[in-house]
Design an enzyme around this catalytic site. Structure first.
Site, PDB file in Angstrom:
ATOM      1  N   SER A   1       0.793  -1.237   0.000  1.00 21.03           N
ATOM      2  CA  SER A   1       0.000   0.000   0.000  1.00 21.03           C
ATOM      3  C   SER A   1       0.820   1.279   0.000  1.00 21.03           C
ATOM      4  CB  SER A   1      -0.960   0.016   1.189  1.00 21.03           C
ATOM      5  OG  SER A   1      -2.007  -0.875   0.939  1.00 21.03           O
TER       6      SER A   1
ATOM      7  N   LYS B   1       0.380   3.442  -2.958  1.00 21.62           N
ATOM      8  CA  LYS B   1      -0.798   4.313  -3.108  1.00 21.62           C
ATOM      9  C   LYS B   1      -0.436   5.801  -3.056  1.00 21.62           C
ATOM     10  CE  LYS B   1      -3.714   0.660  -1.173  1.00 21.62           C
ATOM     11  NZ  LYS B   1      -4.427   0.162   0.036  1.00 21.62           N
TER      12      LYS B   1
ATOM     13  N   TYR C   1      -4.366  -2.382  -9.924  1.00 24.46           N
ATOM     14  CA  TYR C   1      -4.182  -2.244  -8.471  1.00 24.46           C
ATOM     15  C   TYR C   1      -3.218  -3.305  -7.923  1.00 24.46           C
ATOM     16  CZ  TYR C   1      -5.267  -2.455  -3.501  1.00 24.46           C
ATOM     17  OH  TYR C   1      -5.152  -2.503  -2.134  1.00 24.46           O
TER      18      TYR C   1
ATOM     19  N   TYR D   1      -4.329   3.878   8.129  1.00 22.33           N
ATOM     20  CA  TYR D   1      -5.698   3.361   8.335  1.00 22.33           C
ATOM     21  C   TYR D   1      -6.188   3.722   9.732  1.00 22.33           C
ATOM     22  CZ  TYR D   1      -3.559   0.866   4.549  1.00 22.33           C
ATOM     23  OH  TYR D   1      -2.859   0.574   3.419  1.00 22.33           O
TER      24      TYR D   1
ATOM     25  N   VAL E   1       1.205  -3.708   3.878  1.00 20.85           N
ATOM     26  CA  VAL E   1       1.264  -5.011   4.552  1.00 20.85           C
ATOM     27  C   VAL E   1       2.521  -5.824   4.213  1.00 20.85           C
ATOM     28  CG1 VAL E   1      -1.197  -5.379   5.033  1.00 20.85           C
ATOM     29  CG2 VAL E   1      -0.251  -6.121   2.836  1.00 20.85           C
TER      30      VAL E   1
END
Ligand code: GLN
Length: 293
Positions: free
Chosen positions: A48, A51, A175, A227, A245
């Site tokens: 991630s 992103k 993605y 998050y 992760v």
């Protein structure tokens, strides 16, 4: 926290093969010096953290109109939560939760073939890192594709609200592939430098984005980058940061340095345990927290 977390992070089987005891750190100062320790030359799965780069790319293509498709509020939910998405009619809270990043992938795709969009993202990350050896780990991409039911659910759900322009399998292909970029700590720290340096990449002198946009991406990293652990990360470390992760965290000390840490042992929210601890020690010793020494 309204969605189930799993502290078993083996849902991407290919990532479960990595030794959780590994650790690396790279600090890329704005003077061009990169200081490293640990396994800083060993490639890991960016997950991630990518992103941040896809958000930068999408903002470059669409400008601020991009924000009509995705919000910039912390979600307070797990990164793969579907609950909020239903309440908010398929518009993701922010670009860093999975639903938001899938939307960003849809925007980058914009009717092109997935391989063109993937190629564009890889070229962008290579340009940021000033390193053409950066590649996608196809095994990780396929491992995630094979087990990506949750992400497929998020994508179908958004499409049912008319929120994705491209076919779900194309969007997910983009993605999963950008999440599967393999980078070293050194490459990641250099790639993130434009965020610490007002939008300019100090290594090449190239302007990546405006200073204002860099500041705003940093703001979203601070509030949403970890998050439902974003508050805790701000409290402990005090820097804009983005986790993945794979065990990586990219942290930005504006005007000072870009820092990449990697250690695959994750906390229950999915953020690197040792990585956050190392960053906490670093900001404690340097006084780099954006909230003051
Ligand atoms: N590729 C991962 C997923 O979609 C990214 C999650 C993460 O790094 N937090 O589940």
């Amino acid at each position: 926290m309204t969605d189930a977390h799993s502290s078993d992070w083996s849902y991407i089987p290919e990532l479960a093969n990595v030794d959780v005891n590994r650790f690396a750190i790279a600090v890329a100062g704005l003077d061009g010096q990169v200081h490293v320790a640990g396994d800083a030359a060993r490639p890991f799965s960016i997950q991630s953290v990518s992103k941040v780069f896809t958000l930068t790319l999408a903002l470059g293509k669409l400008g601020d109109t991009m924000w009509s498709r995705v919000g910039r509020e912390p979600s307070g939910n797990a990164f793969n939560s579907i609950v909020q998405l239903e309440q908010e009619k398929g518009r993701p809270r922010n670009p860093f939760i999975n639903a938001g990043a899938i939307t960003v992938a849809d925007l980058i795709l914009a009717g092109h073939e997935p391989r063109e969009a993937i190629g564009e993202i890889v070229r962008f990350v290579r340009f940021l890192a000033d390193d053409d050896t950066i590649r996608i780990d196809e095994r990780v991409a396929h491992s995630e594709l094979a087990t990506g039911d949750r992400n497929a659910s998020l994508a179908h759900f958004m499409r049912s609200f008319g929120r994705l322009d491209n076919p779900v399998d194309h969007v997910l292909g983009v993605y999963f592939h950008h999440c599967a970029l393999a980078v070293t700590c050194r490459q990641l720290a250099v790639a993130g430098q434009y965020l610490a340096a007002g939008g300019v990449s100090p290594k090449t002198g190239a302007r990546v984005i405006s200073a204002e946009r860099a500041r705003r991406i940093n703001a979203v990293m601070l509030t949403c980058g970890h998050y439902d652990g974003s508050g805790e990360f701000a409290y402990r470390v005090g820097l804009p940061g983005k986790s993945g992760v794979g065990g990586a965290i990219l942290a930005v000390a504006p005007g000072k340095a870009s820092i990449a840490v990697w250690s695959p042992g994750l906390d229950p929210v999915g953020n690197s345990k040792l990585g956050a601890e190392a960053l906490e020690m670093l900001t404690h010793r340097t006084g780099w927290s954006v909230f003051g020494a």
